[in-house]
Design a protein around this motif. Structure first.
Motif, short mmCIF file in Angstrom:
data_model
loop_
_atom_site.label_atom_id
_atom_site.label_comp_id
_atom_site.label_asym_id
_atom_site.label_seq_id
_atom_site.Cartn_x
_atom_site.Cartn_y
_atom_site.Cartn_z
N MET A 1 0.85 -1.20 0.00
CA MET A 1 0.00 0.00 0.00
C MET A 1 0.87 1.24 0.00
SD MET A 1 -1.54 2.70 1.64
CE MET A 1 -0.99 2.48 3.33
N SER A 2 0.49 2.20 -0.80
CA SER A 2 1.20 3.48 -0.80
C SER A 2 0.20 4.59 -0.59
CB SER A 2 1.94 3.69 -2.13
OG SER A 2 1.03 3.80 -3.19
N ASN A 3 0.61 5.63 0.14
CA ASN A 3 -0.28 6.77 0.27
C ASN A 3 0.07 7.79 -0.80
OD1 ASN A 3 1.55 8.97 1.46
ND2 ASN A 3 1.91 7.23 2.83
N VAL A 4 -0.87 8.66 -1.08
CA VAL A 4 -0.65 9.67 -2.11
C VAL A 4 0.20 10.78 -1.53
CG1 VAL A 4 -1.75 11.38 -3.58
CG2 VAL A 4 -2.80 9.13 -3.28
N ALA A 88 -0.77 10.05 7.15
CA ALA A 88 -0.76 9.50 5.80
C ALA A 88 -0.29 8.05 5.79
CB ALA A 88 0.13 10.35 4.90
N ALA A 89 0.47 7.66 6.81
CA ALA A 89 0.91 6.27 6.94
C ALA A 89 -0.11 5.42 7.67
CB ALA A 89 2.25 6.21 7.67
N TYR A 265 -4.17 9.09 3.41
CA TYR A 265 -4.16 7.64 3.61
C TYR A 265 -5.32 6.98 2.87
CZ TYR A 265 -4.74 3.08 5.74
OH TYR A 265 -4.90 1.74 5.93
N ALA A 266 -6.53 7.53 3.05
CA ALA A 266 -7.71 6.96 2.42
C ALA A 266 -7.59 7.02 0.90
CB ALA A 266 -8.96 7.70 2.89
N LEU A 267 -7.15 8.16 0.38
CA LEU A 267 -7.01 8.30 -1.06
C LEU A 267 -5.97 7.33 -1.61
CD1 LEU A 267 -7.79 9.85 -3.63
CD2 LEU A 267 -6.01 11.53 -3.05
N GLY A 268 -4.88 7.14 -0.88
CA GLY A 268 -3.86 6.19 -1.31
C GLY A 268 -4.38 4.78 -1.43
N ARG A 269 -5.18 4.37 -0.43
CA ARG A 269 -5.78 3.02 -0.50
C ARG A 269 -6.70 2.89 -1.71
NH1 ARG A 269 -4.92 -0.57 3.83
NH2 ARG A 269 -5.41 -1.96 2.12
N LEU A 294 -11.72 10.74 -7.49
CA LEU A 294 -10.43 10.58 -6.81
C LEU A 294 -9.50 11.74 -7.16
CD1 LEU A 294 -9.84 6.73 -7.27
CD2 LEU A 294 -10.60 7.93 -5.21
N ALA A 295 -9.52 12.17 -8.39
CA ALA A 295 -8.72 13.32 -8.78
C ALA A 295 -9.19 14.58 -8.05
CB ALA A 295 -8.81 13.53 -10.29
N GLN A 296 -10.50 14.72 -7.90
CA GLN A 296 -11.04 15.87 -7.18
C GLN A 296 -10.59 15.85 -5.72
OE1 GLN A 296 -15.31 16.10 -7.21
NE2 GLN A 296 -15.37 18.04 -6.11
#
Length: 395
Positions: A1-4, A88-89, A265-269, A294-296
Protein backbone atom coordinates in the motif's frame (compact mmCIF):
# COMPACT_ATOMS: atom_id res chain seq x y z
CA UNK A 1 0.00 0.00 0.00
CA UNK A 2 1.20 3.48 -0.80
CA UNK A 3 -0.28 6.77 0.27
CA UNK A 4 -0.65 9.67 -2.11
CA UNK A 5 2.23 12.11 -1.55
CA UNK A 6 1.78 15.82 -1.28
CA UNK A 7 2.95 17.26 -4.60
CA UNK A 8 3.23 20.76 -3.15
CA UNK A 9 5.79 19.44 -0.67
CA UNK A 10 8.18 18.61 -3.54
CA UNK A 11 8.37 22.25 -4.61
CA UNK A 12 11.34 24.02 -2.95
CA UNK A 13 9.50 27.33 -3.12
CA UNK A 14 6.75 25.91 -0.93
CA UNK A 15 8.81 23.65 1.32
CA UNK A 16 12.49 23.76 2.14
CA UNK A 17 14.93 20.92 1.64
CA UNK A 18 15.02 20.44 5.41
CA UNK A 19 11.26 20.09 5.53
CA UNK A 20 11.24 17.59 2.68
CA UNK A 21 13.89 15.57 4.51
CA UNK A 22 11.80 15.67 7.67
CA UNK A 23 8.76 14.51 5.73
CA UNK A 24 10.68 11.60 4.26
CA UNK A 25 12.06 10.53 7.63
CA UNK A 26 8.69 10.69 9.37
CA UNK A 27 7.00 8.89 6.47
CA UNK A 28 9.56 6.09 6.80
CA UNK A 29 8.84 5.84 10.51
CA UNK A 30 5.10 5.73 9.89
CA UNK A 31 5.52 3.05 7.25
CA UNK A 32 7.28 0.78 9.75
CA UNK A 33 4.18 0.90 11.96
CA UNK A 34 1.26 1.61 9.64
CA UNK A 35 -2.45 1.03 9.90
CA UNK A 36 -2.20 -2.59 11.07
CA UNK A 37 -0.23 -1.52 14.14
CA UNK A 38 -2.69 1.27 14.82
CA UNK A 39 -5.70 -1.03 14.48
CA UNK A 40 -4.10 -3.61 16.78
CA UNK A 41 -3.48 -0.98 19.45
CA UNK A 42 -7.10 0.17 19.26
CA UNK A 43 -8.44 -3.40 19.38
CA UNK A 44 -6.32 -4.18 22.44
CA UNK A 45 -7.44 -1.00 24.22
CA UNK A 46 -3.87 0.21 24.46
CA UNK A 47 -1.93 3.30 23.41
CA UNK A 48 0.65 3.60 20.59
CA UNK A 49 3.49 3.67 23.11
CA UNK A 50 6.07 2.12 20.81
CA UNK A 51 5.46 4.63 18.03
CA UNK A 52 5.35 7.50 20.53
CA UNK A 53 8.69 6.40 22.02
CA UNK A 54 10.41 6.05 18.66
CA UNK A 55 9.06 9.40 17.45
CA UNK A 56 10.33 10.95 20.68
CA UNK A 57 13.77 9.36 20.30
CA UNK A 58 14.00 10.83 16.80
CA UNK A 59 13.13 14.28 18.11
CA UNK A 60 9.81 14.55 16.30
CA UNK A 61 7.54 15.11 19.31
CA UNK A 62 9.27 18.28 20.43
CA UNK A 63 10.34 19.60 17.05
CA UNK A 64 8.38 22.82 17.72
CA UNK A 65 9.72 23.51 21.21
CA UNK A 66 12.72 25.73 22.09
CA UNK A 67 16.15 24.14 21.86
CA UNK A 68 17.18 25.43 25.29
CA UNK A 69 14.50 23.19 26.81
CA UNK A 70 15.29 20.09 24.78
CA UNK A 71 13.15 20.80 21.72
CA UNK A 72 14.04 21.02 18.07
CA UNK A 73 13.80 24.78 17.83
CA UNK A 74 11.27 24.66 15.01
CA UNK A 75 7.63 25.61 15.03
CA UNK A 76 4.13 24.51 14.16
CA UNK A 77 5.23 24.19 10.54
CA UNK A 78 7.48 21.28 11.47
CA UNK A 79 5.12 19.68 13.98
CA UNK A 80 2.17 19.78 11.57
CA UNK A 81 4.35 18.09 8.99
CA UNK A 82 5.14 15.28 11.46
CA UNK A 83 1.48 14.67 12.23
CA UNK A 84 0.42 14.81 8.58
CA UNK A 85 2.99 12.20 7.54
CA UNK A 86 2.14 9.84 10.39
CA UNK A 87 -1.51 10.17 9.46
CA UNK A 88 -0.76 9.50 5.80
CA UNK A 89 0.91 6.27 6.94
CA UNK A 90 -2.25 5.31 8.82
CA UNK A 91 -0.95 5.84 12.36
CA UNK A 92 -1.63 9.41 13.53
CA UNK A 93 -0.74 10.49 17.06
CA UNK A 94 -3.61 12.64 18.35
CA UNK A 95 -1.65 13.63 21.46
CA UNK A 96 0.69 15.59 19.18
CA UNK A 97 -2.17 18.06 18.80
CA UNK A 98 -2.65 18.40 22.53
CA UNK A 99 0.65 17.96 24.32
CA UNK A 100 3.45 19.68 22.36
CA UNK A 101 1.28 21.81 20.03
CA UNK A 102 -1.19 23.38 22.46
CA UNK A 103 0.27 22.95 25.92
CA UNK A 104 3.92 23.09 24.92
CA UNK A 105 3.39 26.21 22.84
CA UNK A 106 1.45 28.02 25.57
CA UNK A 107 4.05 27.22 28.22
CA UNK A 108 6.93 28.15 25.90
CA UNK A 109 5.33 31.51 25.11
CA UNK A 110 3.83 32.49 28.45
CA UNK A 111 5.07 30.14 31.16
CA UNK A 112 7.37 31.07 34.00
CA UNK A 113 10.96 29.92 33.89
CA UNK A 114 10.11 27.28 36.47
CA UNK A 115 7.19 26.00 34.39
CA UNK A 116 9.36 25.85 31.28
CA UNK A 117 12.11 23.91 33.05
CA UNK A 118 9.58 21.60 34.67
CA UNK A 119 7.50 20.74 31.61
CA UNK A 120 9.12 21.50 28.28
CA UNK A 121 11.98 18.96 28.36
CA UNK A 122 9.52 16.18 29.19
CA UNK A 123 7.03 17.27 26.55
CA UNK A 124 9.87 17.39 24.03
CA UNK A 125 11.29 13.93 24.75
CA UNK A 126 7.89 12.31 25.22
CA UNK A 127 8.46 11.32 28.84
CA UNK A 128 5.67 13.65 29.96
CA UNK A 129 2.36 14.52 28.33
CA UNK A 130 -0.26 17.13 29.01
CA UNK A 131 -3.96 17.25 28.11
CA UNK A 132 -5.96 20.40 27.35
CA UNK A 133 -9.32 21.16 28.94
CA UNK A 134 -11.52 23.88 27.47
CA UNK A 135 -14.83 22.35 26.25
CA UNK A 136 -17.75 22.38 28.69
CA UNK A 137 -21.14 20.62 28.56
CA UNK A 138 -23.19 23.84 28.52
CA UNK A 139 -20.84 26.08 26.57
CA UNK A 140 -20.23 24.20 23.32
CA UNK A 141 -18.39 26.48 20.92
CA UNK A 142 -19.21 29.57 22.98
CA UNK A 143 -16.09 30.11 25.08
CA UNK A 144 -17.79 33.15 26.62
CA UNK A 145 -20.06 30.73 28.52
CA UNK A 146 -17.26 28.82 30.21
CA UNK A 147 -18.28 28.44 33.83
CA UNK A 148 -15.16 26.81 35.27
CA UNK A 149 -14.03 29.44 37.74
CA UNK A 150 -10.84 30.16 39.60
CA UNK A 151 -10.84 32.17 42.81
CA UNK A 152 -7.99 33.27 44.97
CA UNK A 153 -7.69 31.85 48.45
CA UNK A 154 -4.66 33.31 50.14
CA UNK A 155 -1.71 32.41 47.96
CA UNK A 156 -3.58 29.57 46.24
CA UNK A 157 -6.08 29.22 43.44
CA UNK A 158 -9.27 27.16 43.85
CA UNK A 159 -10.97 25.78 40.73
CA UNK A 160 -14.52 24.52 40.29
CA UNK A 161 -16.23 23.36 37.12
CA UNK A 162 -16.72 20.64 34.51
CA UNK A 163 -15.15 19.79 31.18
CA UNK A 164 -16.16 17.30 28.46
CA UNK A 165 -14.51 15.59 25.49
CA UNK A 166 -11.02 16.01 26.89
CA UNK A 167 -8.55 13.71 25.13
CA UNK A 168 -5.91 11.56 26.80
CA UNK A 169 -6.46 12.59 30.42
CA UNK A 170 -5.79 9.02 31.54
CA UNK A 171 -2.24 9.08 30.20
CA UNK A 172 -1.44 12.76 30.71
CA UNK A 173 0.66 13.86 33.67
CA UNK A 174 -1.40 17.04 33.92
CA UNK A 175 -4.18 18.92 32.15
CA UNK A 176 -3.97 22.56 31.10
CA UNK A 177 -7.38 23.80 32.26
CA UNK A 178 -9.07 26.89 30.86
CA UNK A 179 -10.98 28.70 33.61
CA UNK A 180 -12.24 32.20 34.24
CA UNK A 181 -11.51 34.55 37.04
CA UNK A 182 -14.63 35.21 39.06
CA UNK A 183 -15.06 38.78 37.84
CA UNK A 184 -15.57 37.32 34.37
CA UNK A 185 -19.15 36.63 35.48
CA UNK A 186 -19.84 40.31 34.89
CA UNK A 187 -19.55 39.57 31.19
CA UNK A 188 -15.92 40.39 30.44
CA UNK A 189 -14.08 37.31 29.26
CA UNK A 190 -10.84 36.73 31.12
CA UNK A 191 -9.75 33.18 30.47
CA UNK A 192 -6.91 31.89 32.63
CA UNK A 193 -4.83 28.79 32.16
CA UNK A 194 -3.89 26.44 35.00
CA UNK A 195 -1.70 23.34 35.12
CA UNK A 196 -3.62 20.69 37.06
CA UNK A 197 -1.60 17.53 37.86
CA UNK A 198 -3.51 14.29 37.30
CA UNK A 199 -3.65 13.24 40.96
CA UNK A 200 -4.68 16.61 42.40
CA UNK A 201 -7.42 16.16 45.06
CA UNK A 202 -10.84 17.10 43.71
CA UNK A 203 -9.82 16.53 40.08
CA UNK A 204 -12.00 13.69 38.81
CA UNK A 205 -12.43 12.03 35.43
CA UNK A 206 -14.85 9.56 33.85
CA UNK A 207 -14.60 8.06 30.35
CA UNK A 208 -17.13 8.98 27.67
CA UNK A 209 -18.09 5.98 25.50
CA UNK A 210 -17.41 6.94 21.88
CA UNK A 211 -18.27 5.37 18.53
CA UNK A 212 -14.74 6.18 17.46
CA UNK A 213 -11.87 3.79 16.81
CA UNK A 214 -8.97 5.61 18.40
CA UNK A 215 -6.42 4.77 21.09
CA UNK A 216 -6.96 8.13 22.80
CA UNK A 217 -9.99 8.09 25.09
CA UNK A 218 -12.35 10.98 25.78
CA UNK A 219 -13.22 12.08 29.31
CA UNK A 220 -15.54 14.24 31.33
CA UNK A 221 -13.68 16.11 34.05
CA UNK A 222 -14.92 17.48 37.35
CA UNK A 223 -13.09 20.08 39.37
CA UNK A 224 -14.43 20.19 42.91
CA UNK A 225 -12.58 22.74 45.04
CA UNK A 226 -9.32 21.88 43.29
CA UNK A 227 -6.63 23.75 45.18
CA UNK A 228 -3.53 24.79 43.26
CA UNK A 229 -0.45 26.78 44.22
CA UNK A 230 0.14 30.21 42.68
CA UNK A 231 2.70 28.64 40.36
CA UNK A 232 0.00 26.64 38.59
CA UNK A 233 -1.20 29.75 36.74
CA UNK A 234 0.35 29.99 33.28
CA UNK A 235 1.02 33.54 32.20
CA UNK A 236 -0.78 36.68 33.28
CA UNK A 237 -4.30 36.30 34.69
CA UNK A 238 -5.32 39.48 32.84
CA UNK A 239 -3.86 38.56 29.44
CA UNK A 240 -7.11 36.90 28.43
CA UNK A 241 -7.62 35.88 24.82
CA UNK A 242 -3.99 36.43 23.83
CA UNK A 243 -2.85 33.42 25.84
CA UNK A 244 -5.87 31.30 24.98
CA UNK A 245 -5.45 31.70 21.22
CA UNK A 246 -1.75 31.01 21.54
CA UNK A 247 -2.95 27.44 22.01
CA UNK A 248 -6.12 27.42 19.92
CA UNK A 249 -4.51 28.50 16.66
CA UNK A 250 -1.93 25.66 16.75
CA UNK A 251 -4.79 23.31 17.66
CA UNK A 252 -6.65 24.26 14.48
CA UNK A 253 -3.51 23.94 12.35
CA UNK A 254 -2.71 20.54 13.83
CA UNK A 255 -6.29 19.37 13.34
CA UNK A 256 -5.85 20.29 9.69
CA UNK A 257 -2.67 18.19 9.61
CA UNK A 258 -4.53 15.30 11.24
CA UNK A 259 -7.29 15.52 8.63
CA UNK A 260 -4.86 15.86 5.73
CA UNK A 261 -2.98 12.76 6.78
CA UNK A 262 -6.20 10.80 7.10
CA UNK A 263 -7.40 11.98 3.70
CA UNK A 264 -4.11 11.10 2.03
CA UNK A 265 -4.16 7.64 3.61
CA UNK A 266 -7.71 6.96 2.42
CA UNK A 267 -7.01 8.30 -1.06
CA UNK A 268 -3.86 6.19 -1.31
CA UNK A 269 -5.78 3.02 -0.50
CA UNK A 270 -8.44 3.90 -3.06
CA UNK A 271 -5.94 4.73 -5.81
CA UNK A 272 -4.02 1.48 -5.27
CA UNK A 273 -7.27 -0.47 -5.42
CA UNK A 274 -8.53 1.37 -8.51
CA UNK A 275 -5.28 0.67 -10.35
CA UNK A 276 -5.47 -3.09 -9.83
CA UNK A 277 -9.12 -4.03 -9.34
CA UNK A 278 -10.46 -5.43 -12.63
CA UNK A 279 -14.11 -6.28 -13.15
CA UNK A 280 -14.40 -5.80 -16.92
CA UNK A 281 -11.68 -5.29 -19.49
CA UNK A 282 -9.82 -2.42 -17.79
CA UNK A 283 -9.02 -1.69 -14.12
CA UNK A 284 -11.84 0.25 -12.50
CA UNK A 285 -9.60 3.31 -12.21
CA UNK A 286 -9.88 3.73 -15.99
CA UNK A 287 -13.54 4.66 -15.60
CA UNK A 288 -14.10 8.38 -15.18
CA UNK A 289 -16.95 7.84 -12.72
CA UNK A 290 -14.29 6.65 -10.27
CA UNK A 291 -11.19 8.42 -11.58
CA UNK A 292 -12.63 11.93 -11.51
CA UNK A 293 -13.84 11.90 -7.89
CA UNK A 294 -10.43 10.58 -6.81
CA UNK A 295 -8.72 13.32 -8.78
CA UNK A 296 -11.04 15.87 -7.18
CA UNK A 297 -10.12 14.58 -3.71
CA UNK A 298 -6.45 14.92 -4.54
CA UNK A 299 -7.00 18.53 -5.61
CA UNK A 300 -8.94 19.32 -2.43
CA UNK A 301 -6.24 17.82 -0.22
CA UNK A 302 -3.50 19.75 -2.03
CA UNK A 303 -5.37 23.04 -1.64
CA UNK A 304 -6.04 22.40 2.05
CA UNK A 305 -2.37 21.54 2.55
CA UNK A 306 -1.31 24.86 1.09
CA UNK A 307 -3.62 26.75 3.45
CA UNK A 308 -2.34 24.74 6.39
CA UNK A 309 1.25 25.64 5.54
CA UNK A 310 0.27 29.30 5.20
CA UNK A 311 -1.39 29.24 8.62
CA UNK A 312 1.61 27.54 10.23
CA UNK A 313 4.06 29.98 8.67
CA UNK A 314 2.03 32.97 9.84
CA UNK A 315 1.78 31.55 13.34
CA UNK A 316 5.49 30.81 13.59
CA UNK A 317 6.22 34.33 12.31
CA UNK A 318 4.26 35.76 15.25
CA UNK A 319 1.37 37.18 13.22
CA UNK A 320 -1.38 35.88 15.52
CA UNK A 321 -4.19 37.85 13.87
CA UNK A 322 -3.52 36.63 10.34
CA UNK A 323 -2.72 33.15 11.65
CA UNK A 324 -6.13 32.97 13.32
CA UNK A 325 -7.95 33.52 10.06
CA UNK A 326 -5.70 31.13 8.13
CA UNK A 327 -5.83 28.45 10.82
CA UNK A 328 -9.62 28.43 10.79
CA UNK A 329 -9.69 28.26 7.00
CA UNK A 330 -7.11 25.48 6.96
CA UNK A 331 -9.01 23.42 9.50
CA UNK A 332 -12.25 23.88 7.55
CA UNK A 333 -10.69 23.02 4.19
CA UNK A 334 -8.78 19.99 5.49
CA UNK A 335 -11.81 18.57 7.29
CA UNK A 336 -13.98 18.85 4.19
CA UNK A 337 -11.24 17.36 2.02
CA UNK A 338 -10.75 14.44 4.43
CA UNK A 339 -14.46 13.64 4.63
CA UNK A 340 -14.73 13.67 0.85
CA UNK A 341 -11.60 11.55 0.43
CA UNK A 342 -12.72 8.93 2.93
CA UNK A 343 -16.22 8.77 1.46
CA UNK A 344 -14.88 8.35 -2.06
CA UNK A 345 -12.31 5.79 -0.95
CA UNK A 346 -14.98 3.61 0.66
CA UNK A 347 -17.17 4.01 -2.41
CA UNK A 348 -14.30 3.05 -4.71
CA UNK A 349 -13.71 -0.20 -2.83
CA UNK A 350 -17.41 -1.00 -2.61
CA UNK A 351 -18.04 -3.78 -0.12
CA UNK A 352 -14.33 -4.08 0.55
CA UNK A 353 -14.39 -0.51 1.79
CA UNK A 354 -16.44 -1.67 4.77
CA UNK A 355 -14.19 -4.57 5.75
CA UNK A 356 -11.60 -4.55 8.50
CA UNK A 357 -9.01 -5.84 6.05
CA UNK A 358 -8.84 -2.54 4.18
CA UNK A 359 -9.11 -0.32 7.26
CA UNK A 360 -11.29 2.39 5.74
CA UNK A 361 -14.65 1.93 7.43
CA UNK A 362 -13.41 3.23 10.80
CA UNK A 363 -12.35 6.44 9.07
CA UNK A 364 -15.95 7.26 8.20
CA UNK A 365 -16.49 8.24 11.83
CA UNK A 366 -12.98 9.55 12.40
CA UNK A 367 -13.14 11.94 9.44
CA UNK A 368 -16.21 13.63 10.91
CA UNK A 369 -14.26 14.54 14.02
CA UNK A 370 -12.30 17.15 12.10
CA UNK A 371 -15.57 18.77 11.05
CA UNK A 372 -16.73 19.00 14.66
CA UNK A 373 -13.64 19.51 16.79
CA UNK A 374 -12.06 21.62 18.10
CA UNK A 375 -14.58 24.00 16.57
CA UNK A 376 -17.47 23.21 14.25
CA UNK A 377 -17.38 24.13 10.59
CA UNK A 378 -20.40 26.37 11.14
CA UNK A 379 -18.53 28.42 13.73
CA UNK A 380 -15.63 28.76 11.31
CA UNK A 381 -18.02 30.06 8.69
CA UNK A 382 -19.34 32.49 11.30
CA UNK A 383 -15.77 33.63 11.99
CA UNK A 384 -14.96 34.14 8.33
CA UNK A 385 -18.25 35.89 7.58
CA UNK A 386 -17.86 38.55 10.28
CA UNK A 387 -14.08 38.70 10.73
CA UNK A 388 -12.95 38.37 7.12
CA UNK A 389 -15.99 39.69 5.24
CA UNK A 390 -17.23 42.24 7.76
CA UNK A 391 -20.77 40.89 7.86
CA UNK A 392 -22.85 41.43 11.01
CA UNK A 393 -22.99 38.77 13.71
CA UNK A 394 -26.09 36.67 14.21
CA UNK A 395 -25.22 35.89 17.81
Amino acid sequence: MSNVPSKAASNPVIESEEHRALRAAVAALGKRYGREYFARVVADGKHPDELWAEAAKSGYLGVNLPEEYGGGGGGIVELSLVLEELGAAGCPLLMLVVSPAICGTVIARFGTEEQKRSWLPGLADGSRTMAFGITEPDAGSNSHRITTTARRDGGDWVLNGRKVFISGVDIADATLIVGRTEDARTGKLKPCLFIVPRDTPGFGRSPIPMELAAPEKQFELTLDEVRLPAGALVGDEDAGLLQLFAGLNPERIMTAAFALGMGRYALGRAVDYARTRQVWKEPIGAHQALAHPLAQSHIELELAGLMMRKAALLYDAGDDLAAGEAANMAKYAAAEAAVHAVDQAVHTLGGNGLTREYGLASLITAARVARIAPVSREMILNFVSHQSLGLPKSY
